[in-house]
Design a protein around this motif. Structure first.
Motif, PDB file in Angstrom:
ATOM      1  N   LEU A 162      24.463  -9.685  11.116  1.00 51.93           N
ATOM      2  CA  LEU A 162      25.528  -8.954  11.794  1.00 51.93           C
ATOM      3  C   LEU A 162      25.040  -7.557  12.149  1.00 51.93           C
ATOM      4  O   LEU A 162      24.153  -7.013  11.503  1.00 51.93           O
TER       5      LEU A 162
ATOM      6  N   GLU B 223      23.318 -15.158  19.500  1.00 57.54           N
ATOM      7  CA  GLU B 223      24.599 -14.984  20.193  1.00 57.54           C
ATOM      8  C   GLU B 223      25.062 -16.261  20.899  1.00 57.54           C
ATOM      9  O   GLU B 223      25.326 -16.252  22.116  1.00 57.54           O
TER      10      GLU B 223
ATOM     11  N   TYR C 239      33.693  -4.731  11.792  1.00 57.33           N
ATOM     12  CA  TYR C 239      33.460  -5.892  12.629  1.00 57.33           C
ATOM     13  C   TYR C 239      34.698  -6.736  12.895  1.00 57.33           C
ATOM     14  O   TYR C 239      34.667  -7.588  13.791  1.00 57.33           O
TER      15      TYR C 239
ATOM     16  N   GLU D  39      25.153 -13.185  15.589  1.00 57.40           N
ATOM     17  CA  GLU D  39      26.463 -13.460  16.177  1.00 57.40           C
ATOM     18  C   GLU D  39      27.356 -12.232  16.094  1.00 57.40           C
ATOM     19  O   GLU D  39      27.453 -11.587  15.048  1.00 57.40           O
ATOM     20  N   GLN D  40      28.025 -11.911  17.224  1.00 57.44           N
ATOM     21  CA  GLN D  40      28.978 -10.802  17.259  1.00 57.44           C
ATOM     22  C   GLN D  40      30.342 -11.210  16.723  1.00 57.44           C
ATOM     23  O   GLN D  40      31.115 -10.370  16.281  1.00 57.44           O
ATOM     24  N   ASN D  41      30.646 -12.507  16.768  1.00 53.68           N
ATOM     25  CA  ASN D  41      31.920 -13.007  16.255  1.00 53.68           C
ATOM     26  C   ASN D  41      31.822 -13.086  14.736  1.00 53.68           C
ATOM     27  O   ASN D  41      31.548 -14.133  14.150  1.00 53.68           O
TER      28      ASN D  41
ATOM     29  N   ALA E 118      25.916  -4.060  15.236  1.00 54.67           N
ATOM     30  CA  ALA E 118      26.284  -3.639  16.586  1.00 54.67           C
ATOM     31  C   ALA E 118      25.118  -3.846  17.543  1.00 54.67           C
ATOM     32  O   ALA E 118      23.982  -4.136  17.123  1.00 54.67           O
ATOM     33  N   ASN E 119      25.371  -3.703  18.827  1.00 52.48           N
ATOM     34  CA  ASN E 119      24.288  -3.756  19.811  1.00 52.48           C
ATOM     35  C   ASN E 119      23.245  -2.699  19.472  1.00 52.48           C
ATOM     36  O   ASN E 119      23.572  -1.554  19.173  1.00 52.48           O
TER      37      ASN E 119
END
Length: 258
Positions: free
Chosen positions: A56, A181, A252, A212-214, A58-59
């Motif tokens: 996990l 992603e 998140y 994964e951002q989710n 952030a960008n």
């Protein structure tokens, strides 16, 4: 989230200083640069046989860089990538595939002017003949790909292209599947289908390292997770512990997430 380093929230050991013989993949003190810019700063990650492990962040946190380093697309300036007890950092990417590591990249990267079947065949390039068992497995996991097998990949929907990218990676018979992603830009219903298929792939015996951002769905799916910030691992532990951690939930899942 705060950038102050915090200890693991669970009992899962770090790769640093650990000689866990059950580890399929170990990243030890990785430092990776893009020119003068340091993208990874001493990253330690362990993935054990049969697990789903999520990264996990952030960008720009270093998640994609980590996967690209594992698959040989980037070389660490410092540190080691150890797969099945052997160092593989420095091995060309097309040879890493032959070791048993498949990579479904961010943005899918299908070959748009080739058919679905031709894209899948490209995933099996290391074999003299395309393995029928792997092709049947992919079609069983993704029936839509069988329906679209003669269609140009560039004409597929976003969800179908994501299925194709994962299927192509599976054609190399990976023991470790890197997924970058997989839910990006997809409708919620398709996201649910993709996550269910990832679970099935893992249940069939393939270990998964997931970016994964989710966060909610990824943590619900995973055994363990690592949180990266600006190139460093800031938290790690069992996924259920991270999902309950207020720092992770605020960063998140949205402040005050239920």
């Amino acid at each position: 989230m705060s950038t102050t380093k915090v200890p693991d929230v669970g009992s899962a050991p770090s790769a640093a200083g650990s000689q866990d013989t059950t580890a399929l993949l170990e990243l030890r003190g990785l430092e990776v640069f893009y020119g003068a810019i340091q993208a990874l700063k001493g990253v330690d990650v362990t993935v054990r046989e049969g697990e789903i492990v999520t990264l996990l962040g952030a960008n720009g946190a270093g998640k994609t860089t980590t996967l690209r380093t594992v698959s040989g697309l980037l070389r660490p300036r410092v540190g080691e990538v150890v797969f099945e007890g052997e160092r593989i950092d420095g091995i060309p990417a097309h040879h890493v595939v032959g070791l048993g590591i498949g990579h479904s990249p961010e943005g899918r990267r299908v070959f748009p002017t080739m058919t679905v079947l031709e894209n899948l065949q490209m995933g099996a390039y290391r074999f003299k003949d395309v393995p029928k068992a792997e092709l049947e497995r992919v079609y069983e996991l993704f029936p839509r790909l069988h329906e679209r097998r003669t269609q140009m990949a560039g004409t597929l929907s976003g969800g179908e292209q994501q299925m194709l990218a994962i299927g192509r990676a599976l054609m190399g018979r990976p023991r470790l599947l890197l997924l970058d992603e997989p839910s990006m830009g997809l409708a919620p219903l398709i996201v649910a289908q993709i996550f269910a298929i990832i679970q099935e792939i893992n249940a069939q015996g393939t270990t998964v390292l997931l970016v994964e951002q989710n966060a909610a769905q990824a943590l619900a799916l995973s055994d363990r997770a690592y949180v990266l910030e600006t190139g460093s691992v800031m938290m790690s532990g069992p996924a259920s512990d991270l999902l309950a951690d207020p720092r992770v939930r605020e960063a998140y899942l949205g402040e005050g997430a239920a």
